[in-house]
Design a protein around this motif. Structure first.
Motif, PDB file in Angstrom:
ATOM      1  N   ASP A 237       0.830  -1.205   0.000  1.00 42.44           N
ATOM      2  CA  ASP A 237       0.000   0.000   0.000  1.00 42.44           C
ATOM      3  C   ASP A 237       0.869   1.260   0.000  1.00 42.44           C
ATOM      4  O   ASP A 237       0.604   2.215  -0.744  1.00 42.44           O
ATOM      5  N   THR A 240       2.494   1.766  -3.441  1.00 39.81           N
ATOM      6  CA  THR A 240       1.543   2.253  -4.441  1.00 39.81           C
ATOM      7  C   THR A 240       1.264   3.741  -4.251  1.00 39.81           C
ATOM      8  O   THR A 240       1.242   4.519  -5.216  1.00 39.81           O
ATOM      9  N   CYS A 455       7.541  -3.264  -9.086  1.00 39.67           N
ATOM     10  CA  CYS A 455       6.218  -3.336  -8.460  1.00 39.67           C
ATOM     11  C   CYS A 455       5.956  -4.720  -7.869  1.00 39.67           C
ATOM     12  O   CYS A 455       5.427  -4.840  -6.755  1.00 39.67           O
ATOM     13  N   PHE A 461       0.793  -5.471  -7.152  1.00 45.21           N
ATOM     14  CA  PHE A 461       0.493  -6.262  -8.338  1.00 45.21           C
ATOM     15  C   PHE A 461      -0.409  -5.522  -9.327  1.00 45.21           C
ATOM     16  O   PHE A 461      -0.298  -5.732 -10.539  1.00 45.21           O
ATOM     17  N   ASP A 462      -1.292  -4.674  -8.839  1.00 39.23           N
ATOM     18  CA  ASP A 462      -2.117  -3.903  -9.775  1.00 39.23           C
ATOM     19  C   ASP A 462      -1.245  -2.965 -10.609  1.00 39.23           C
ATOM     20  O   ASP A 462      -1.454  -2.814 -11.819  1.00 39.23           O
ATOM     21  N   LEU A 463      -0.277  -2.321  -9.975  1.00 36.12           N
ATOM     22  CA  LEU A 463       0.648  -1.464 -10.709  1.00 36.12           C
ATOM     23  C   LEU A 463       1.475  -2.281 -11.688  1.00 36.12           C
ATOM     24  O   LEU A 463       1.718  -1.862 -12.822  1.00 36.12           O
ATOM     25  N   GLU A 465       0.638  -5.004 -13.157  1.00 36.06           N
ATOM     26  CA  GLU A 465      -0.217  -5.359 -14.301  1.00 36.06           C
ATOM     27  C   GLU A 465      -0.334  -4.190 -15.275  1.00 36.06           C
ATOM     28  O   GLU A 465      -0.272  -4.364 -16.501  1.00 36.06           O
ATOM     29  N   HIS A 466      -0.492  -2.980 -14.729  1.00 39.25           N
ATOM     30  CA  HIS A 466      -0.579  -1.788 -15.573  1.00 39.25           C
ATOM     31  C   HIS A 466       0.665  -1.660 -16.455  1.00 39.25           C
ATOM     32  O   HIS A 466       0.561  -1.440 -17.672  1.00 39.25           O
ATOM     33  N   ILE A 500       0.597 -12.481 -13.090  1.00 40.26           N
ATOM     34  CA  ILE A 500      -0.203 -11.517 -12.329  1.00 40.26           C
ATOM     35  C   ILE A 500      -1.689 -11.871 -12.404  1.00 40.26           C
ATOM     36  O   ILE A 500      -2.396 -11.884 -11.385  1.00 40.26           O
ATOM     37  N   ARG A 504      -5.302 -13.895  -9.393  1.00 37.11           N
ATOM     38  CA  ARG A 504      -6.661 -13.507  -9.013  1.00 37.11           C
ATOM     39  C   ARG A 504      -7.618 -14.685  -8.967  1.00 37.11           C
ATOM     40  O   ARG A 504      -8.778 -14.536  -8.579  1.00 37.11           O
ATOM     41  N   GLN A 508     -10.535 -15.356 -13.731  1.00 33.40           N
ATOM     42  CA  GLN A 508      -9.791 -14.785 -14.851  1.00 33.40           C
ATOM     43  C   GLN A 508      -9.535 -15.810 -15.972  1.00 33.40           C
ATOM     44  O   GLN A 508      -8.627 -15.642 -16.769  1.00 33.40           O
TER      45      GLN A 508
END
Length: 937
Positions: A237, A240, A455, A461-463, A465-466, A500, A504, A508
């Motif tokens: 957190d 990010t 990241c 992990f969201d970053l 993936e981006h 990544i 989830r 997915q």
């Protein structure tokens, strides 16, 4: 002159104290603006007023501010005199608050003079003075300044003074936040991790509430770095939020600077080159034959020779040097890039040289010369930014990010921040430039793949993936320059994206299926090893995770392994985004009954493809039974190779947590009936004592090895009793490393190498002859991409720690020695390092695969040396029995046992005793044990 005097005349009604007050306010304002010289002149003009005013707060402030001006400009004796006069005024006024401020000023002068002892004395005096006052800002400032000094001198009392300052009433939010962050870092440094993390979180939250974005960013970076291992969710957190703040804090791109301004500066550079050429001032760098042929010809021909030829040679050399770097022909690339630098430097081409430096930096990084690489990239970044060359500046930033994530750094100790967090600023600037170039229709080179690696490292992990999606979508896939080019980089990004997305879960499936189809097409259409390893390996992992045990999956993974072997053989090494496919391939092979092939793949995991003479040995070695445990997507497996019999494979556990010790022991028991054996645990299982009995006891004739080699190290030669050698890392930053080293030195009558003596040369000299025991306590640098560059930090010739890699360590005479690698919090010991010492002749190696806190490591290893010191024979069996005994003693020890251990060590400092006391409050301070294992035959 007379007119100026008339202007400076003050109205008669203004009293001296009013005039002094005005000077103090003006001087203070100028200092706050950074205008030190003007502030000092203003305050000096007030000195004649001091006599008239006498002892007064403004008299004190005048002298104190003058002391600050003198200290800031480096005139320390003058500063001392002003602060001394300020103290006299404070004493005349009888004001302890002002006296504390004056003494603090004296302390800062001594800090500037690097006299930490005198600074400490002044600060202690200031603290005593302000403690006589009611709580207030003066007390807070002195306490905080003293705590800052104590941090600088590594004094454990710093936390106490920070806390005292925080306990004062009336603190403003930003001051409280700053001290919470400082206290949090100090608590981490002292091993009080949970409390430190909580202070850092509170400090970051206060900064955010106050709208102090810059300070919030710094606090979040500290929180992400220090909480990464102990509280991954908090670290993710914080990372990010820091990432997003880094982007929002950037000023807008100066479009004019990077467009019209850049074009104008290039024209200026080229015009200067033309002028120098016309005046005959350019050095003659064209080939001599060309220069001779141009004599007597017209000015255009001369210009073509003096300017055009060097430019053509420089550009061609730059392009060829970059291509040779990507091909791994480093010596040839170096020659070409040096030629490019010579040519463009001769022309004064300031707008081209940054591109050359970026290419040279990439070459240096490939060779492992990381410090020169960073220096070149920072130089290229600064010059291209000044010129307004957005594309080259972005290339330099991308290369800095690439180097930053690939560089192996020592594991940060308590309170230290990982070096890779500096990349957040780099990534933010790179993203802004990439957007700018894309809006202008110029496909940008981006560090997206490197950003994704960073990241993932911090659990964002969201970053990740981006960045991976962006890397996979770009036409050049992030500006790849190595094996595989743009196609390889795209395959690598897609493979990372699979990892990544599959995190989830089942929701997915459609996207995973689409990625699988895309990757399969890439793998089938390409002969490039990076594409085949990345795409084929990802497709194989998807199949294994779904339980698809098919010949097609096996063939895909076998080809991915062959491709990965090619990447490992390449001088550049494999892409950090590409996961080695060997264990997945071995899992599929086991499920298909291809046990011998599975064992061959396990052997290749750490050693690469086997030489021809080893290929025939896969599955059996003449004198030993082998058991290899390996993890997979759908279970944990065991391969058993008995001489003269087919290899046997079995599923040991399908549970997510892995097999129990009893289940592993049953496999070993069954194999042990056939004679002496060696056991290996690979991948995530490395470091677990799978060779021991169901109750954790040591076994004889069952050895644990770090790698699944077809040629296990020979049995160590058992010589007579020998001396000991103790090496304590040169940096002295392992909290209890010296304590354990001293104990080992006394137990084994050892040669002790510490400080500047803890070098590879001194270690080599100490190892010559008969050596029974070597105790090493130093930091480890693990290079996951290039395992052979894994190293120990030893002393260098100039006092700066240097890295001694696996090859350098293997060249030392370890024959017959038992080696205890007690790196503690300095890092876990990778398999490649243990294997190197065994191959170099060590009898046994005791090491932990994961970092262990310094106190636990010290207690365990001292008890281990106690067990071994009385042994009649030192071999792997004896050492493992002693280790098992010491580990059992550690797990069952009480707080009183720990205090007794500390009482036997009078050299423990106050900080170490404080840690011992805190830990001893638990009934069983080491209930979780210490995951050390004994390797060797």
């Amino acid at each position: 002159m007379f007119g100026r005097r008339r202007r400076e005349r003050r109205p008669a009604e203004l009293a001296p104290d009013t005039l002094l007050r005005d000077r103090v306010i003006a001087g203070h304002t100028l200092l706050a603006q950074g205008r030190t010289v003007e502030a000092e002149q203003t305050l000096i003009e007030a000195l004649p007023l001091l006599t008239a005013v006498g002892p007064h707060a403004n008299t004190f402030l005048t002298l104190r501010l003058l002391g600050q001006c003198a200290r800031t400009t480096g005139r320390l004796d003058t500063a001392r005199a002003y602060y001394s006069r300020a103290l006299d005024v404070a004493e005349a006024l009888g004001d302890p608050d002002l006296a504390g401020a004056a003494v603090s000023g004296m302390a800062f002068v001594e800090l500037a003079a690097d006299d930490l002892s005198r600074a400490d004395g002044y600060f202690r005096q200031a603290v005593q003075l302000v403690r006589t006052l009611a709580p207030g800002p003066g007390r807070v400032a002195v306490l905080r300044n003293y705590a800052d000094l104590l941090v600088r001198v590594d004094d454990a009392r710093a936390a106490t003074f920070y806390q005292e300052a925080l306990d004062q009433p009336g603190l403003d939010a930003t001051s409280r936040a700053a001290m919470l962050v400082a206290l949090g870092r100090e608590l981490h440094r002292r091993g009080r991790v949970a409390a430190g993390t909580e202070r850092l979180r509170s400090g970051a939250a206060l900064f955010a509430e106050a709208g102090a974005d810059g300070e919030t960013y710094a606090a979040l970076v500290a929180l992400a770095g220090l909480a990464r291992e102990t509280d991954p969710a908090v670290a993710a957190d914080a990372f990010t939020r820091a990432h997003d703040l880094a982007h929002s804090l950037l000023p807008p791109i100066d479009v004019r600077h990077y467009t019209d301004g850049f074009a104008a500066r290039v024209r200026q550079v080229e015009a200067e080159t033309e002028r120098r050429a016309a005046m005959g001032e350019l050095p003659a760098v064209a080939p001599p034959a060309v220069l001779a042929a141009s004599r007597g010809l017209g000015p255009e021909v001369v210009r073509s020779v003096t300017v055009g030829a060097p430019a053509m040679i420089g550009q061609r050399s730059l392009e060829e040097g970059s291509a040779l770097t990507a091909a791994g022909r480093f010596a040839d690339a170096d020659a070409k890039l040096r030629m490019a630098e010579v040519m463009w430097s001769a022309l004064g081409a300031a707008h081209v040289l940054p591109r050359v430096w970026v290419a040279q930096a990439r070459l240096a990084a490939r060779r492992g010369a990381l410090v020169p690489a960073r220096s070149l990239l920072e130089r290229a970044r600064a010059q291209s930014a000044a010129l307004g060359d957005a594309r080259t500046e972005l290339a330099a930033l991308s290369a800095l990010a690439e180097v930053g994530v690939e560089v192996a750094e020592p594991r940060p100790l308590g309170g230290e921040l990982p070096a890779d967090l500096r990349l957040l600023d780099v990534l933010a600037q790179a993203s802004a430039l990439a957007v700018f170039l894309a809006e202008r229709g110029e496909p940008p080179e981006t560090p997206d793949a490197s950003a994704a690696v960073l990241c993932v490292r911090y659990g964002a992990f969201d970053l990740a993936e981006h960045y991976l999606r962006r890397a996979a979508a770009l036409p050049d896939a992030g500006g790849a320059t190595g094996v595989g080019g743009a196609e390889g980089a795209r395959a690598s990004a897609l493979a990372g994206l699979v990892t990544i997305v599959t995190r989830r879960g089942a929701g997915q499936r459609d996207e995973v299926a689409a990625l699988r189809t895309r990757l399969a097409a890439l793998a089938e259409q390409s002969t490039d090893p990076l594409v085949r390893a990345a795409a084929g390996g990802a497709v194989g992992r998807i199949a294994a995770a779904a339980g698809e045990w098919t010949d097609a999956a096996w063939e895909r993974l076998r080809d991915a392994c062959a491709a990965y072997d090619e990447l490992r053989a390449h001088p550049i090494g494999p892409d950090p985004n590409v996961e080695p496919p060997y264990l997945t391939a071995a899992e599929v092979a086991i499920r298909l009954g291809r046990f011998t092939e599975a064992l061959t793949l396990a052997e290749r995991l750490t050693r690469g493809p086997a030489p021809a003479e080893d290929a025939a040995l896969s599955g059996s070695v003449a004198d030993v039974v082998r058991v290899v445990f390996l993890p997979g997507a759908c279970g944990v497996y065991a391969l058993t190779a008995i001489p003269g019999e087919p290899v046997i494979g079995e599923v040991v556990s399908s549970a997510p947590g892995g097999p129990s010790q009893a289940r592993c022991a049953a496999v070993v028991d069954a194999a042990a009936m056939h004679g002496p054996m060696v056991v290996t645990a690979l991948g995530a299982l490395y470091g677990t004592p799978v060779h021991r009995t169901a109750d954790g006891a040591a076994r004889r004739a069952v050895s644990l090895l770090p790698t699944a080699s077809p040629r296990p190290p020979a049995r160590a030669v058992l010589g007579g009793a020998g001396r000991g050698v103790v090496l304590v890392g040169p940096s002295g930053d392992l909290a209890f490393g010296g304590v354990a080293g001293e104990h080992a030195g006394a137990r084994w009558d050892a040669i002790v190498l510490r400080g500047p003596d803890a070098s590879a040369e001194h270690l080599a000299a100490a190892l010559r002859g008969t050596v029974s025991m070597v105790h090493v306590a130093c930091r480890i640098v693990v290079d996951e991409r290039r395992p052979q560059r894994t190293s120990l930090l030893l002393a260098g010739p100039d006092g700066v720690p240097v890295r001694v890699d696996v090859a350098g360590l293997a060249a030392l005479p370890w024959t017959g020695a038992v080696v205890v690698l007690s790196s503690g919090e300095g890092g876990g010991v990778p398999a490649v390092l243990v294997d190197a010492l065994l191959q170099a002749g060590a009898r046994a190696v005791v090491a932990s695969a994961a970092p262990v806190d310094g106190l636990t490591a010290a207690v365990l290893t001292t008890w281990l040396h106690d067990e071994l010191a009385g042994a009649e024979r030192l071999d792997a069996d004896t050492v493992d029995e002693a280790l098992a005994t010491a580990q059992q003693r550690l797990r069952t020890s009480t707080g009183d046992d720990l205090l007794t251990w500390a009482a036997d060590r009078p050299t423990l400092c106050a900080e170490q005793l404080a840690l011992v006391t805190d830990r001893a409050e638990a009934k069983h301070p080491f209930a979780v044990g210490a995951p050390y294992a004994t390797y060797g035959r």
